[in-house]
Design a protein around this motif. Structure first.
Motif, PDB file in Angstrom:
ATOM      1  N   PRO A 274      -2.144   4.240   0.305  1.00 24.62           N
ATOM      2  CA  PRO A 274      -1.878   5.537   0.955  1.00 24.62           C
ATOM      3  C   PRO A 274      -2.333   5.624   2.413  1.00 24.62           C
ATOM      4  O   PRO A 274      -1.551   6.089   3.257  1.00 24.62           O
ATOM      5  CB  PRO A 274      -2.631   6.527   0.051  1.00 24.62           C
ATOM      6  CG  PRO A 274      -2.639   5.874  -1.297  1.00 24.62           C
ATOM      7  CD  PRO A 274      -2.808   4.417  -1.013  1.00 24.62           C
ATOM      8  N   PRO A 275      -3.562   5.200   2.781  1.00 22.14           N
ATOM      9  CA  PRO A 275      -3.931   5.282   4.199  1.00 22.14           C
ATOM     10  C   PRO A 275      -3.044   4.413   5.095  1.00 22.14           C
ATOM     11  O   PRO A 275      -2.645   4.854   6.184  1.00 22.14           O
ATOM     12  CB  PRO A 275      -5.389   4.792   4.219  1.00 22.14           C
ATOM     13  CG  PRO A 275      -5.892   5.015   2.835  1.00 22.14           C
ATOM     14  CD  PRO A 275      -4.721   4.777   1.949  1.00 22.14           C
ATOM     15  N   LEU A 276      -2.747   3.190   4.661  1.00 23.23           N
ATOM     16  CA  LEU A 276      -1.912   2.317   5.484  1.00 23.23           C
ATOM     17  C   LEU A 276      -0.498   2.862   5.616  1.00 23.23           C
ATOM     18  O   LEU A 276       0.111   2.802   6.687  1.00 23.23           O
ATOM     19  CB  LEU A 276      -1.881   0.908   4.889  1.00 23.23           C
ATOM     20  CG  LEU A 276      -3.181   0.108   4.979  1.00 23.23           C
ATOM     21  CD1 LEU A 276      -3.031  -1.231   4.274  1.00 23.23           C
ATOM     22  CD2 LEU A 276      -3.589  -0.112   6.436  1.00 23.23           C
ATOM     23  N   ILE A 277       0.027   3.409   4.543  1.00 18.37           N
ATOM     24  CA  ILE A 277       1.374   3.985   4.594  1.00 18.37           C
ATOM     25  C   ILE A 277       1.403   5.165   5.565  1.00 18.37           C
ATOM     26  O   ILE A 277       2.327   5.297   6.378  1.00 18.37           O
ATOM     27  CB  ILE A 277       1.817   4.422   3.190  1.00 18.37           C
ATOM     28  CG1 ILE A 277       2.066   3.184   2.319  1.00 18.37           C
ATOM     29  CG2 ILE A 277       3.080   5.276   3.257  1.00 18.37           C
ATOM     30  CD1 ILE A 277       2.209   3.497   0.845  1.00 18.37           C
ATOM     31  N   ALA A 325     -12.218   6.443  16.541  1.00 18.75           N
ATOM     32  CA  ALA A 325     -11.892   6.166  15.141  1.00 18.75           C
ATOM     33  C   ALA A 325     -13.050   5.538  14.377  1.00 18.75           C
ATOM     34  O   ALA A 325     -13.284   5.852  13.207  1.00 18.75           O
ATOM     35  CB  ALA A 325     -10.653   5.275  15.059  1.00 18.75           C
ATOM     36  N   ALA A 326     -13.781   4.639  15.013  1.00 18.32           N
ATOM     37  CA  ALA A 326     -14.866   3.947  14.310  1.00 18.32           C
ATOM     38  C   ALA A 326     -16.000   4.894  13.933  1.00 18.32           C
ATOM     39  O   ALA A 326     -16.771   4.605  13.014  1.00 18.32           O
ATOM     40  CB  ALA A 326     -15.408   2.800  15.159  1.00 18.32           C
ATOM     41  N   ASN A 330     -14.971  10.203   8.388  1.00 16.01           N
ATOM     42  CA  ASN A 330     -14.112  10.719   7.324  1.00 16.01           C
ATOM     43  C   ASN A 330     -12.853   9.871   7.284  1.00 16.01           C
ATOM     44  O   ASN A 330     -12.241   9.607   8.321  1.00 16.01           O
ATOM     45  CB  ASN A 330     -13.765  12.181   7.599  1.00 16.01           C
ATOM     46  CG  ASN A 330     -12.779  12.741   6.582  1.00 16.01           C
ATOM     47  OD1 ASN A 330     -11.568  12.557   6.722  1.00 16.01           O
ATOM     48  ND2 ASN A 330     -13.297  13.422   5.572  1.00 16.01           N
ATOM     49  N   LEU A 331     -12.467   9.432   6.099  1.00 16.18           N
ATOM     50  CA  LEU A 331     -11.327   8.518   5.967  1.00 16.18           C
ATOM     51  C   LEU A 331     -10.083   9.072   6.623  1.00 16.18           C
ATOM     52  O   LEU A 331      -9.431   8.394   7.433  1.00 16.18           O
ATOM     53  CB  LEU A 331     -11.071   8.229   4.486  1.00 16.18           C
ATOM     54  CG  LEU A 331      -9.772   7.472   4.170  1.00 16.18           C
ATOM     55  CD1 LEU A 331      -9.769   6.098   4.820  1.00 16.18           C
ATOM     56  CD2 LEU A 331      -9.571   7.364   2.657  1.00 16.18           C
ATOM     57  N   TRP A 332      -9.717  10.322   6.319  1.00  9.60           N
ATOM     58  CA  TRP A 332      -8.422  10.829   6.783  1.00  9.60           C
ATOM     59  C   TRP A 332      -8.446  11.237   8.245  1.00  9.60           C
ATOM     60  O   TRP A 332      -7.403  11.238   8.914  1.00  9.60           O
ATOM     61  CB  TRP A 332      -7.939  11.951   5.865  1.00  9.60           C
ATOM     62  CG  TRP A 332      -7.533  11.360   4.558  1.00  9.60           C
ATOM     63  CD1 TRP A 332      -8.240  11.397   3.389  1.00  9.60           C
ATOM     64  CD2 TRP A 332      -6.357  10.581   4.304  1.00  9.60           C
ATOM     65  NE1 TRP A 332      -7.585  10.692   2.413  1.00  9.60           N
ATOM     66  CE2 TRP A 332      -6.421  10.182   2.937  1.00  9.60           C
ATOM     67  CE3 TRP A 332      -5.271  10.178   5.067  1.00  9.60           C
ATOM     68  CZ2 TRP A 332      -5.431   9.404   2.348  1.00  9.60           C
ATOM     69  CZ3 TRP A 332      -4.286   9.400   4.486  1.00  9.60           C
ATOM     70  CH2 TRP A 332      -4.365   9.023   3.141  1.00  9.60           C
ATOM     71  N   LEU A 333      -9.628  11.531   8.792  1.00  8.27           N
ATOM     72  CA  LEU A 333      -9.717  11.724  10.230  1.00  8.27           C
ATOM     73  C   LEU A 333      -9.489  10.386  10.941  1.00  8.27           C
ATOM     74  O   LEU A 333      -8.775  10.313  11.946  1.00  8.27           O
ATOM     75  CB  LEU A 333     -11.079  12.303  10.616  1.00  8.27           C
ATOM     76  CG  LEU A 333     -11.326  12.494  12.115  1.00  8.27           C
ATOM     77  CD1 LEU A 333     -10.261  13.383  12.751  1.00  8.27           C
ATOM     78  CD2 LEU A 333     -12.727  13.054  12.361  1.00  8.27           C
ATOM     79  N   ALA A 334     -10.095   9.329  10.423  1.00 10.56           N
ATOM     80  CA  ALA A 334      -9.870   8.000  10.992  1.00 10.56           C
ATOM     81  C   ALA A 334      -8.404   7.607  10.888  1.00 10.56           C
ATOM     82  O   ALA A 334      -7.826   7.058  11.834  1.00 10.56           O
ATOM     83  CB  ALA A 334     -10.750   6.967  10.283  1.00 10.56           C
ATOM     84  N   VAL A 335      -7.786   7.905   9.752  1.00  8.43           N
ATOM     85  CA  VAL A 335      -6.366   7.603   9.559  1.00  8.43           C
ATOM     86  C   VAL A 335      -5.522   8.359  10.582  1.00  8.43           C
ATOM     87  O   VAL A 335      -4.575   7.813  11.168  1.00  8.43           O
ATOM     88  CB  VAL A 335      -5.932   7.943   8.122  1.00  8.43           C
ATOM     89  CG1 VAL A 335      -4.408   7.964   7.984  1.00  8.43           C
ATOM     90  CG2 VAL A 335      -6.537   6.940   7.141  1.00  8.43           C
TER      91      VAL A 335
END
Length: 438
Positions: A274-277, A325-326, A330-335
């Motif tokens: 999901p994150p990569l997509i 980003a690093a 939060n996963l989805w903020l980075a995404v």
């Protein structure tokens, strides 16, 4: 005829025909398959690194092997395609990378994977020179950025398809099956290309109205312009500088994002999807939007140079926030930050590729793209080595994201200084850097 040749018609009327967009669809399919092949290793990297006991430098060496071969391949790929034409040249390129993709299934260690990646890089070196030359032959200048953005979006589609399919294939049939699957896709495309593709001046399905709109001229495949002659012109250096400074960022996104998400957020092989997509869907939209924006500005009366560089500036600014980003936490903020950056990169790339056909005649386009691709691959080799060393020593992705956020603005400045008006190159002029003195 220079790269900025104008079509015979001024507007695409409703009955003009759309066969050229079928050709663009075939380029989209080839680029998609190419990036599926590349991304298989990236998706499997966290799993294979544990299974094979690779260090960060081992993985960096495998990635660098691909980029080294890609650079070497580009030394000759553009010239071969300019010499033999896109139909035969493209088929040879994809035939080689099809066999190379499947050869990964035989690898058992670092050396075996590096050898397979090297062969894959040699084959895939022909993709962009052939695709850009095809666009130059099939599309008038005002449509080239959009056509390039469409086929270039295949790089994102491939990066989306890979995390969808690769974990499932690997889970049910083993990791080797994932590499075999992509090789079969490549071989299928070659068959369809040889059966259906012809240059526009030899394509019986192309109607007279669409032929006039394209402004079709025989591409003159027997004419070859040596690299040394092309490198006398600042236009070639501008294109190469843009690729050298920004291609490495895309390589980083492509090969290191799964490892970043695994290291920072603990995602396993099936959770990476999901994150990569989401990230590469953003990139897909950016690729088409970047090409559309340049065409829109031209239709609003902007000059070609101002429209092209205006679109490039918008894309470069979209990449800047990835610096954070690093430290997103939060996963989805980075995404979201990385997704915006990949969108910016792909919009940028659509316009940078179009610079080659804007500034050079058709018979030299593939060679110019080869020069730029070589520069980009060399930059990619450098960043892979740097990332591997940084992660081995510090484990921090922060410096790489800082570099990514600034690279595009630096590249745009280099292009502007070298060719402020994006003047077409005069290849018959024997003097170095004769055009466009500021």
């Amino acid at each position: 005829m220079q790269g900025n040749d104008q079509p015979a018609a001024t507007t695409p009327g409703p009955g003009i025909g759309r066969y050229r967009w079928r050709v663009c669809a075939m380029l989209l399919a080839a680029t998609t398959i190419s990036y599926i092949d590349r991304q298989v290793l990236g998706v499997l990297a966290p799993f294979l690194q544990t299974k094979m006991g690779w260090s960060e430098l081992d993985y960096s060496s495998i990635v660098t092997a691909f980029q080294a071969a890609y650079a070497i391949g580009l030394l000759g790929a553009g010239a071969v395609i300019d010499r033999f034409g896109t139909r035969i040249g493209y088929a040879l390129s994809i035939g080689v990378w099809s066999l190379a993709a499947m050869s990964h299934a035989l690898a058992t260690g670092v050396l075996g994977f590096a050898a397979a990646r090297f062969a894959l890089g040699l084959g895939e070196a022909g993709n962009f020179p052939a695709a850009i030359k095809t666009v130059a032959e099939w599309f008038p200048q005002r449509e080239r950025a959009l056509a390039t953005g469409i086929f270039n979006s295949g790089s994102n589609i491939g990066a989306i398809v890979a995390p969808l399919l690769v974990p499932v294939i690997a889970a049910y049939w083993g990791w080797q099956a994932a590499f075999l699957f992509t090789g079969v896709l490549s071989a299928s495309w070659v068959t369809a290309w040889l059966l259906r593709y012809r240059a526009p001046d030899r394509q019986p399905r192309l109607g007279a109205a669409e032929r006039a709109w394209i402004g079709t001229q025989p591409p003159g495949p027997s004419v070859r312009v040596p690299w040394l002659h092309l490198l006398r012109h600042r236009q070639a250096w501008a294109f190469a500088a843009a690729k050298f400074l920004t291609d490495p960022i895309w390589w980083f996104f492509l090969f290191w994002l799964p490892k970043f998400l695994h290291a920072e957020y603990g995602l396993d092989l099936l959770q990476l999807g999901p994150p990569l997509i989401a990230i590469f869907l953003c990139a897909d939209a950016g690729s088409i939007a970047g090409g559309w924006l340049a065409g829109r500005l031209i239709r609003r009366g902007w000059s070609h140079a101002r429209a092209r560089k205006g679109a490039m500036l918008a894309c470069a600014l979209a990449v800047v926030p990835v610096m954070f980003a690093a430290k997103a936490g939060n996963l989805w903020l980075a995404v979201a930050l990385v997704g915006l950056a990949t969108a910016g990169h792909q919009g940028w790339s659509a316009n940078v590729f179009t610079l080659a056909s804007d500034m050079f005649p058709r018979h030299a386009v593939a060679s110019v793209v080869g020069i730029g691709g070589f520069a980009g691959a060399v930059g990619g080799m450098l960043i892979s080595t740097v990332v591997g060393l940084l992660l081995e020593l510090t484990g921090s992705y922060t410096p790489v994201f800082l570099l990514a956020g600034s690279a595009y603005l630096v590249a745009l400045l280099a292009v502007h200084l070298l060719v402020p008006q994006l003047q077409p190159a005069r290849l018959d002029d024997p003097q170095p850097f004769p055009e466009g003195n500021p």
